[in-house]
Design an enzyme around this catalytic site. Structure first.
Site, mmCIF file in Angstrom:
data_model
loop_
_atom_site.group_PDB
_atom_site.id
_atom_site.type_symbol
_atom_site.label_atom_id
_atom_site.label_comp_id
_atom_site.label_asym_id
_atom_site.label_seq_id
_atom_site.Cartn_x
_atom_site.Cartn_y
_atom_site.Cartn_z
ATOM 1 N N GLU A 217 10.250 -8.982 21.745
ATOM 2 C CA GLU A 217 10.831 -8.863 20.434
ATOM 3 C C GLU A 217 10.123 -8.942 19.229
ATOM 4 O O GLU A 217 9.690 -10.060 18.907
ATOM 5 C CB GLU A 217 12.195 -9.789 20.233
ATOM 6 C CG GLU A 217 13.004 -9.326 19.081
ATOM 7 C CD GLU A 217 14.111 -10.183 18.715
ATOM 8 O OE1 GLU A 217 14.476 -10.374 17.937
ATOM 9 O OE2 GLU A 217 14.728 -11.108 19.831
ATOM 10 N N CYS A 251 14.387 -10.503 11.179
ATOM 11 C CA CYS A 251 13.783 -9.488 11.839
ATOM 12 C C CYS A 251 14.479 -8.060 11.431
ATOM 13 O O CYS A 251 13.895 -7.074 11.387
ATOM 14 C CB CYS A 251 12.926 -9.569 13.179
ATOM 15 S SG CYS A 251 14.437 -10.059 14.302
#
Length: 473
Positions: A217, A251
């Protein structure tokens, strides 16, 4: 003995303990694992105040943000625990013509030991996406939290040990990047990493030495698209939440905004009004807190300065908004698309807003990045919103909200490009931490047997005629 060897030895010892625990954990009936996981969920939920204070102490985020993080993590843990047996059960599949005498099935088995390397910005929610699904799939986990949020990782592992003190199914190893590298090189069966694209490449290189599979990720440079028919008030308020929440250290937060030109000025005016009302602080009820790491303010300041030097306008704040460890809200407009504030992950409370001729241009600009984590679209037309969502190069899209998918436990999460690959959450997250295994069993002898070293000529002729009838027309 060098420090690196000491770290490797400590990690290897943890992995050995996890290996033994994994055999016990995987050998439990699925219903028993579910009960243990739900007990862990209840422990975390029952102590949300305690865990939120631990998050706040290490990251500086306000209490509400820390509590929301725990609530989201618990929702995903609950879903994984309750759905693992259904998602991962053995399933029959059709055998096809050549193997019509065989019954066939696919089943999912745990890897064994999963190493999880977590980030500092969401030290519970993000790593628990991997931890919860890896545990639910029958694996043991060795968790390396960020050195900035070690206390949160220890809290989670200690809570698990209270429930199962004799089975270290969830352990924590402490340290910096060297410990993460040691975990990658230890005899784990899979690595789940969250962090920057640069560090992800180093993780993959270390894992390649053992051909250890990874799920990554990475970061994001997510865009919010506002069409001319959108509810501008709702879009502006969502941008404030998505761009300033957690001091912009998200993010999947909002870093770029593309607005159709007819509504650009009113949207920017309203967004600016809302942003000017926000002031960071270190109090428990502040809208957002400080930057969580010492290096981040300088990165944010560089992006702001570069955007202004290249001709961008500082609508709210500017270079002087960076007062480490705090950064005030910054809104930049008309920023060149090749500036650092548009192309690089800023990871601060800074948003770039640029006009576009139409939503299709917005999609093209949104996709013109190495990242591809998520995005948002605001429009009053559901059909148009879904059509635009289909054009975004992203792993997740919210229409008329930001981060809407984060609260839906059944949805997978992950990105493309520099935002990584693989998925956590949902059924895909459970399968991410399982190995598919194919199983067949012969129901009866094949009347036309070509699966032999020297098939009978008559059998082969008949098989070829059937093959031509089936596939050659």
């Amino acid at each position: 003995m060098s420090s690196s060897l000491v770290e490797l030895t400590a990690v290897e010892a943890a992995v050995l303990r996890a290996r033994e625990a994994a055999l016990w954990w995987a050998g439990l009936p699925a219903g028993h694992r579910r009960r243990h996981l739900l007990a862990f969920k209840a422990l975390v939920a029952g102590r949300i105040g305690e865990l939120a204070e631990c998050i706040r102490a290490e990251t500086g985020k306000p209490v509400a943000g820390a509590q929301l993080e725990v609530m989201l993590a618990v929702e995903h843990l609950d879903w994984a625990a309750r759905n693992a047996r259904r998602v991962l059960r053995r399933r029959s599949v059709r055998s096809g013509m050549l193997a019509f005498n065989q019954a066939a099935a696919v089943e999912y088995v745990p890897y064994g030991v999963v190493g999880v390397i977590g980030p500092w910005n969401y030290p519970v929610y993000t790593p628990m996406g991997s931890i919860a699904h890896a545990l639910a799939a029958g694996n043991a986990v060795v968790f390396k939290p960020s050195e900035y949020t070690l206390g949160v990782g220890v809290w989670l592992a200690t809570g698990w040990a209270e429930l199962l003190p004799d089975h270290p199914v969830l352990q924590v190893v402490a340290g910096d990047g060297a410990v993460g590298a040691a975990l990658c090189r230890a005899a784990v069966d899979k690595i789940a990493f969250t962090g920057s694209a640069a560090t992800a490449r180093a993780v993959m290189a270390a894992c390649a030495e053992r051909l250890t599979p990874v799920v990554i990720e990475g970061g994001g440079k997510d865009a919010l698209i506002v069409t001319a028919d959108a509810d501008l008030e709702a879009a502006a308020r969502a941008a404030v939440f998505g761009g300033l929440g957690n001091a912009g250290q998200t993010c999947a937060g909002v870093e770029r905004i593309y607005v159709e030109r007819p509504v650009f000025d009113p949207f920017v005016a309203r967004l600016a009004e809302l942003m000017r009302e926000v002031e960071p602080g270190d109090g428990p009820d502040a809208p957002y807190g400080p930057m969580s790491t010492p290096a981040q303010p300088a990165i944010v300041q560089r992006h702001i300065g570069d955007a202004i030097e290249r001709g961008g306008r500082a609508v709210v704040g500017g270079v002087d908004s960076v007062r480490a460890p705090f950064v005030g809200p910054v809104l930049l407009a008309d920023v060149p698309e090749d500036s650092a504030a548009v192309t690089e992950e800023t990871f601060g409370p800074v948003m770039v807003v640029n006009p576009v001729a139409d939503a299709e241009e917005a999609v093209r600009r949104a996709n013109a990045t190495a990242y591809g984590l998520s995005g948002s679209i605001f429009t009053r037309s559901r059909r148009r919103g879904l059509a635009l969502a289909g054009g975004l190069r992203a792993g997740a899209v919210s229409v008329n909200s930001v981060l809407g998918y984060a609260g839906v436990p059944a949805l997978p999460f992950g990105g493309v490009g520099d935002s990584g690959f693989g998925r956590v959450h949902g059924a895909d997250g459970l399968r991410e931490f399982s190995r598919p295994r194919s199983v067949t069993w012969q129901r009866f002898r094949a009347p036309i047997d070509v699966m032999t070293l020297q098939p009978q000529p008559s059998a082969l002729r008949l098989a070829l005629r059937m093959f031509a009838w089936r596939h050659g027309r």
